[in-house]
Design a protein around this motif. Structure first.
Motif, short mmCIF file in Angstrom:
data_model
loop_
_atom_site.label_atom_id
_atom_site.label_comp_id
_atom_site.label_asym_id
_atom_site.label_seq_id
_atom_site.Cartn_x
_atom_site.Cartn_y
_atom_site.Cartn_z
N ARG A 204 38.13 49.94 39.03
CA ARG A 204 39.38 48.65 38.99
C ARG A 204 38.69 47.69 39.35
NH1 ARG A 204 44.45 51.77 42.00
NH2 ARG A 204 44.77 53.37 40.10
N GLN A 205 37.72 47.38 40.38
CA GLN A 205 37.01 46.25 40.72
C GLN A 205 36.27 45.62 39.42
OE1 GLN A 205 35.15 45.36 44.31
NE2 GLN A 205 35.52 47.24 45.24
N VAL B 167 38.89 44.06 37.00
CA VAL B 167 39.22 42.73 37.72
C VAL B 167 38.32 41.88 37.32
CG1 VAL B 167 39.81 41.77 39.78
CG2 VAL B 167 40.76 43.87 39.20
N ALA C 278 38.89 38.90 35.29
CA ALA C 278 38.94 37.18 35.75
C ALA C 278 37.76 36.34 34.96
CB ALA C 278 38.25 37.34 37.25
N VAL D 221 43.52 31.18 39.13
CA VAL D 221 43.78 32.70 39.02
C VAL D 221 42.59 33.47 39.15
CG1 VAL D 221 44.67 34.62 37.40
CG2 VAL D 221 46.06 32.41 37.67
N CYS D 222 41.32 32.98 38.34
CA CYS D 222 40.17 33.52 38.49
C CYS D 222 39.68 33.73 39.66
CB CYS D 222 39.23 32.91 37.51
SG CYS D 222 37.57 33.60 37.19
N LEU E 296 41.21 33.26 42.49
CA LEU E 296 41.88 34.25 43.44
C LEU E 296 41.61 35.53 43.14
CD1 LEU E 296 44.29 34.22 45.50
CD2 LEU E 296 45.94 34.35 43.72
N LEU E 297 41.56 36.18 41.77
CA LEU E 297 41.45 37.48 41.81
C LEU E 297 39.83 38.06 42.38
CD1 LEU E 297 42.35 37.81 38.07
CD2 LEU E 297 43.50 38.88 39.89
N ILE E 298 38.95 37.24 42.13
CA ILE E 298 37.65 37.41 42.69
C ILE E 298 37.55 37.30 44.19
CG2 ILE E 298 35.01 36.62 42.80
CD1 ILE E 298 35.38 36.09 39.84
N LEU F 90 40.29 40.61 45.26
CA LEU F 90 40.24 42.01 44.74
C LEU F 90 38.64 42.41 44.47
CD1 LEU F 90 43.06 42.05 42.45
CD2 LEU F 90 43.02 42.87 44.70
#
Length: 407
Positions: free
Chosen positions: A5-6, A9, A13, A175-176, A178-180, A183
């Motif tokens: 899942r990482q 993500v 991202a 958003v990119c 934040l995701l990295i 998560l």
């Protein structure tokens, strides 16, 4: 979160960041047009974004090693978001500050893109995903983003206005980041900063390694040549051929779509079959099919169906080239040098794009369309056949480390 899942993500991202870049290619020049009315300034802004991107991809990576890959990725995407917000909300600052902001954003994206790609390897290995499958799937998805990104930018401008479109563009980078930041946790060895060393010494280490690895350098020359052919075709050769043979723009979209469709189909097939195919032979065949035939078809045929079929097959050929180059970079380059070498490699590969546009226009003006196509096809054939010549002096596979490459 599981390693698989990482990986999803991280790739997602990166694709969101790429989407933001494609949107900005449309929204920023449009902002310049509506605020200045100058096509020349539109071109200057596009150049101001592209050149720092190429330079920072190669020259900024020693700092990324020192800061750490994950931290650098977050900083660069957050910085790009801030730059785009300032561009959107302060158009009264004038043209020179706009150029400076766009240049900063381009430089940040260049570094940010490279460090994400370096993180792909350790996260994929932790997830148990074969690298060739990852690079092929990513290549196909990034083509989709490229194909639709500009259209998304146009839709956003039409639906919300240019200011709001640029703010949405900024949000993609936020958003990119934040995701990295929340998560993605790469394996500890990949995430920690590299032992500090002088900037110039670190940069020389990346260039020096690439100069010594002849098979890898040969692959990069081939990819740069294919990028040159692709941009010359899109910017000049195909539009001129369509205007001359079809007497109107109706076939232009078909020819461009044929290559994209072939590339997407090839990516699907190569994602499934890539791990079982011989790397060197597949790279060589893909490169030979991807460049020269499409140019020859334009030079010798005035039939649209013939050009469409050959262009479609060339698209299938290109689908193997970029993924195999990606795996070669991951497997041949020592981990401590990957950020620098992958950054330099990206700049070398992308330099073919602006060169192709310039050569395409000059060659048609100087020689005429058919001679220009045949001359470019001959040059492309010579360059893409280079791995066949290199094989005689280095029989190792381009995607397997040699003792010299790992020393």
């Amino acid at each position: 979160m599981t390693p698989r899942r990482q990986l999803i993500v991280l790739v997602g991202a990166d694709l969101i960041s790429n989407l933001g870049t494609r949107i900005s290619v449309v929204t920023i020049p449009w902002l310049v047009l509506v605020t200045t009315g100058s096509p020349t300034k539109m071109g200057l802004v596009a150049f101001a974004e592209t050149l720092p991107y190429l330079l920072s991809s190669a020259l900024g990576t020693p700092w990324a090693d020192r800061i750490g890959l994950r931290r650098t990725s977050i900083i660069c995407d957050a910085g790009s978001a801030v730059a785009m917000v300032v561009v959107a909300l302060t158009p009264w600052l004038g043209f020179a500050p706009l150029v400076a902001l766009v240049a900063v954003a381009g430089a940040l994206r260049g570094i940010g893109d490279r460090v994400k790609h370096v993180m792909f390897r350790p996260v994929a290995e932790a997830a148990g995903v074969p690298l060739i499958r990852l690079t092929s799937a990513y290549d196909g998805l990034s083509r989709l983003v490229t194909l639709f990104g500009a259209a998304v930018g146009g839709v956003l401008i039409a639906a919300f206005g240019v200011t709001e479109a640029i703010l949405i563009d900024a949000a993609t980078f936020g958003v990119c980041a934040l995701l990295i930041g929340v998560l993605v946790r790469p394996p500890a060895a990949a995430a920690r900063p590299v032992q500090p060393e002088g900037y110039l010494r670190a940069l020389r280490g990346g260039f020096g390694y690439l100069a010594r690895d002849r098979p890898l350098l040969g692959m990069l020359v081939v990819v740069s040549a294919l990028n040159m052919v692709a941009n010359a075709s899109v910017a000049v050769y195909i539009p001129v051929w369509v205007a001359r043979e079809l007497h109107g723009p109706s076939g232009l979209g078909l020819v461009l779509a044929a290559f994209s469709a072939g590339a997407l189909l090839g990516n699907v097939a190569f994602t499934a079959l890539g791990p079982r195919l011989p790397a060197r032979s597949t790279f060589l065949v893909g490169a030979l099919v991807a460049g020269t035939p499409r140019l020859v078809a334009l030079a010798i045929s005035d039939e649209l169906p013939v050009v469409l079929v050959v262009t479609f097959l060339s698209g299938i050929g290109i689908a193997a080239v970029n993924p195999l180059l990606g795996v070669a970079l991951y497997e041949r380059v020592p981990p401590e040098l990957q950020t620098r070498v992958i950054g330099i490699a990206g700049s070398l590969a992308f330099i073919g794009l602006p060169v192709g546009a310039l050569l395409g226009g000059w060659s048609v003006d100087a020689l005429g369309l058919t001679p220009a196509l045949l001359a470019m096809a001959s040059a492309c054939l010579l360059v893409t056949a280079f791995p066949l010549v290199a094989r005689a002096s280095d029989p190792t596979s381009p995607t397997r480390p040699t003792p010299a490459a790992t020393a």
